[in-house]
Scaffold this active site. Structure first.
Site, mmCIF file in Angstrom:
data_model
loop_
_atom_site.group_PDB
_atom_site.id
_atom_site.type_symbol
_atom_site.label_atom_id
_atom_site.label_comp_id
_atom_site.label_asym_id
_atom_site.label_seq_id
_atom_site.Cartn_x
_atom_site.Cartn_y
_atom_site.Cartn_z
ATOM 1 N N TYR A 1 -58.387 -41.129 -5.641
ATOM 2 C CA TYR A 1 -58.825 -41.615 -4.158
ATOM 3 C C TYR A 1 -59.930 -40.936 -3.836
ATOM 4 C CZ TYR A 1 -53.663 -42.880 -4.826
ATOM 5 O OH TYR A 1 -52.716 -43.491 -5.412
ATOM 6 N N TYR B 1 -55.756 -37.161 5.619
ATOM 7 C CA TYR B 1 -54.317 -36.662 5.580
ATOM 8 C C TYR B 1 -54.075 -35.358 5.805
ATOM 9 C CZ TYR B 1 -54.059 -40.884 2.195
ATOM 10 O OH TYR B 1 -54.363 -42.185 1.770
ATOM 11 N N CYS C 1 -71.997 -35.642 10.070
ATOM 12 C CA CYS C 1 -72.099 -35.511 11.268
ATOM 13 C C CYS C 1 -70.688 -35.802 12.157
ATOM 14 C CB CYS C 1 -73.030 -36.413 12.229
ATOM 15 S SG CYS C 1 -74.778 -36.063 11.496
ATOM 16 N N GLU D 1 -44.510 -45.863 -12.018
ATOM 17 C CA GLU D 1 -45.909 -45.928 -11.697
ATOM 18 C C GLU D 1 -46.146 -44.442 -11.019
ATOM 19 O OE1 GLU D 1 -46.151 -48.654 -8.351
ATOM 20 O OE2 GLU D 1 -45.464 -50.340 -9.630
ATOM 21 N N PRO D 2 -46.892 -43.554 -11.973
ATOM 22 C CA PRO D 2 -47.030 -42.193 -11.728
ATOM 23 C C PRO D 2 -47.979 -41.941 -10.649
ATOM 24 C CG PRO D 2 -47.120 -42.512 -14.301
ATOM 25 C CD PRO D 2 -46.859 -43.975 -13.433
ATOM 26 N N GLY D 3 -48.748 -42.826 -10.434
ATOM 27 C CA GLY D 3 -49.727 -42.815 -9.316
ATOM 28 C C GLY D 3 -50.855 -41.935 -9.672
ATOM 29 N N ARG D 4 -51.274 -40.834 -8.811
ATOM 30 C CA ARG D 4 -52.522 -39.769 -8.917
ATOM 31 C C ARG D 4 -52.298 -38.697 -10.300
ATOM 32 N NH1 ARG D 4 -52.340 -37.293 -3.526
ATOM 33 N NH2 ARG D 4 -51.226 -39.342 -3.092
#
Length: 465
Positions: free
Chosen positions: A421, A364, A391, A316-319
Site C-alpha cells: 500500500y 491509519y 507541508c 487472500e493473504p493481502g499484505r
C-alpha cells in the site's frame, strides 16, 4: 489521558509507546520486521545481497527496495501451506508487470480491483482464468472488459452490478463466473478503515438482513451467470483467527441455506484473509502453516455441523506476501531537537520523502520501525520521530523509534514493511515525484518501476490551451 495543555505536557509524552524498548544496540536489526535476506555489514544494511548504499548511489532516494527472493519465498509458503486452496495475491497491495509474473510463476492467482490493475496483469501475460475482479462500483466498461477477457471470477457487490452483468452477458452471449460478496457482521480487530465485514460499510450484501440470500437467488436465476459461491472478507492486518471462525460459521450457514432452499450446491467459497505482518516489535503474525491449520479446522467443523460438503476454498493473504519483502530507503536532510515546555526534547529527523510515498501513518495512524542504514554508530540511542518534507504537520513516517544520537544530514534511514500500500497509494502531493521500485536479488539491483520525472509530472498539465 491527554493533558489539558497539549500532548507534550502529558506524563510520559516523550517516552514513546509502552511496547517500544530502548535497544541495547541501535545498529541491530529486529529480524522479524525485515525481509529474510536483510542484514548489516559494519552497520550498512544489505538486502538481496546488495548494500543499500550502493543501490542508492545508483538510483538515489527515496527508493522502494524489493527483496525478490523473500517475495517469492512468502508466495510459496502460502501456496504450500494452503495447498487445498486457491491463493490470491492482492494486486492492490503492490502490482507491477514483474510482480504479476512472479505471482504466476509461483503458482498463485491474482486479485485485482480496477481496469488499470487488469491491464498490468494482462501485459504480464497473466492467465485471466486465474484473476478475480473485486470492487464495489464496477462500471459497465470495466465489467464488459473483464467478461470479454475471461476473468476467472467477478466478486459481485451490489444488485446494480448483477443487472449490469446480466445485460452484458445477454448482449454478448458470453458467460460470467461470479461470487457474491457477503458481510458477516464480524468486527475484526483492526483499524476502522480496513475492517470490511461489519454491517455499516460499503462492501457486500448483509447476511443478517437477507440481502445476501436475495443476491444469490438473483445470480442463480440469471441465464448468463455461473454462480461459484460466497465471498467473505473481514478486514486487513488481522492476527486473531477468532474473527474468521465467526465469519465462516455465518457464511457457511448461508451456504447451507442456499443448498436447502434453492437446491443449489455452490462449489466454491472465499474466506478472505488480510493476514497481518510485523511493522514493529508489538506485532507477532502467525506463519502460513499455522493459519492454514486453524482455518481448515474451522471450515471442516462447521461443514460437519451443518451436514454440507466442504466447498473448494480460496484465501487472500493481502499484505502478508509483499509487505515484509520491501523497505523504503531515505536520505536524512535535517535533524532538529525541539525543546518543549518543561525541558522535554523531541528529536525530529526529516527525510527526503514522507506522506507522498507512505500515507499510511497519516491515514491509519500506522506504526513503523526504522534503522540507520548507511553506517555503524556507537552513539547512545535517542527517541526520535522520522518525518517527511511535506507541508503537513501530520507528515510522519515513523512516530517513535530509537536512532543513534549522532544521526546527521546525509545518513540513510531505512523503513521495513513498506511493500503493501505504500507505492500503491503514493501521490504527487506538493508535486513530489513518486520513487522507483528497485528489485534486488543475488547482489544485483534492477528497476521494476522507474522514478517519475518532471516530464511525467507535466505531461498531463495542458497549460492554458
Amino acid at each position: 489521558m491527554t493533558h489539558e495543555a497539549g500532548w507534550a505536557h502529558a506524563p510520559g509524552a516523550l517516552r514513546g509507546p509502552s511496547w517500544l524498548r530502548e535497544p541495547e544496540d541501535p545498529d541491530a536489526l529486529v529480524a522479524h520486521l525485515w525481509s529474510s535476506t536483510a542484514h548489516k555489514v559494519d552497520g550498512v544494511l544489505h538486502v538481496g545481497g546488495a548494500a543499500v548504499a550502493d543501490v542508492v548511489a545508483e538510483h538515489n532516494t527515496p527508493a522502494y527496495v524489493l527483496d525478490e527472493a523473500d517475495f517469492r519465498a512468502r508466495a510459496r509458503a502460502f501456496r504450500d501451506a494452503f495447498s487445498a486452496y486457491e491463493v490470491f495475491y492482492a494486486g492492490k497491495a503492490f502490482l507491477c508487470t514483474a510482480v504479476a509474473r512472479w505471482v504466476q510463476e509461483e503458482g498463485l492467482s491474482l486479485d485485482i480491483c480496477s481496469t488499470g490493475e487488469l491491464s498490468v496483469a494482462l501485459r504480464a501475460g497473466f492467465d485471466p482464468a486465474r484473476i478475480g475482479h473485486h470492487g464495489n462500483n464496477k462500471s459497465v466498461v470495466e465489467l464488459r472488459r473483464a467478461i470479454a477477457v475471461g476473468v476467472g471470477r467477478i466478486v459481485v457487490d451490489s444488485l446494480q452490478e448483477l443487472e449490469r452483468i446480466e445485460m452484458i452477458t445477454a448482449e454478448t452471449g458470453l458467460r460470467a463466473r461470479v461470487m457474491i460478496r457477503v458481510t458477516a457482521g464480524v468486527e475484526a480487530h483492526t483499524h476502522e478503515y480496513i475492517a470490511t465485514a461489519h454491517e455499516d460499510q460499503k462492501f457486500g450484501f448483509s447476511i443478517t438482513s437477507g440481502d445476501a440470500f436475495e443476491a444469490v437467488r438473483r445470480a442463480e436465476a440469471a441465464p448468463g451467470i455461473d454462480l461459484l459461491g460466497l465471498h467473505s472478507h473481514i478486514g486487513s492486518q488481522i492476527f486473531d483467527s477468532s474473527g474468521f471462525e465467526v465469519a465462516a460459521r455465518r457464511v457457511l450457514a448461508l451456504h447451507a441455506r442456499v443448498s436447502e432452499e434453492l437446491g443449489v450446491t455452490m462449489p466454491e467459497m472465499d474466506l478472505g484473509g488480510g493476514f497481518g505482518i510485523a511493522y514493529t516489535t508489538q506485532d507477532d503474525p502467525a506463519d502460513p502453516a499455522q493459519l492454514a491449520t486453524e482455518m481448515t479446522k474451522i471450515v471442516e467443523h462447521e461443514c460437519r455441523a451443518l451436514g454440507v460438503p466442504e466447498p473448494r476454498l480460496s484465501i487472500e493473504p493481502g499484505r502478508a506476501i509483499v509487505g515484509p519483502a520491501m523497505c523504503t530507503v531515505y536520505t536524512v536532510g535535517t535533524v532538529k531537537p525541539v525543546r518543549l515546555d518543561g525541558g522535554a526534547v523531541r528529536t525530529y529527523v526529516s527525510v527526503d520523502g514522507g506522506m507522498s510515498d507512505n500515507i499510511r501513518t497519516a491515514l491509519y495512524d500506522a506504526d513503523y520501525s526504522c534503522t540507520l542504514a548507511s553506517r555503524s554508530s556507537a552513539a547512545p540511542p535517542v527517541l526520535s520521530r522520522v518525518v517527511g518534507k511535506h507541508c503537513e504537520a501530520g507528515d510522519i513516517v515513523v512516530k517513535d523509534e530509537f536512532l543513534p544520537g549522532d544521526v546527521a544530514p546525509g545518513d540513510l534511514v531505512a523503513v521495513p514493511g513498506t511493500g503493501a500500500y505504500c507505492r500503491s497509494m503514493a501521490s504527487n502531493y506538493n508535486h513530489a515525484l513518486r520513487p522507483p521500485v528497485i528489485a534486488v536479488r543475488d547482489g544485483v539491483a534492477r528497476v521494476l518501476v522507474r522514478r517519475e520525472t518532471e516530464d511525467d509530472l507535466l505531461a498531463t498539465d495542458m497549460g492554458d490551451s
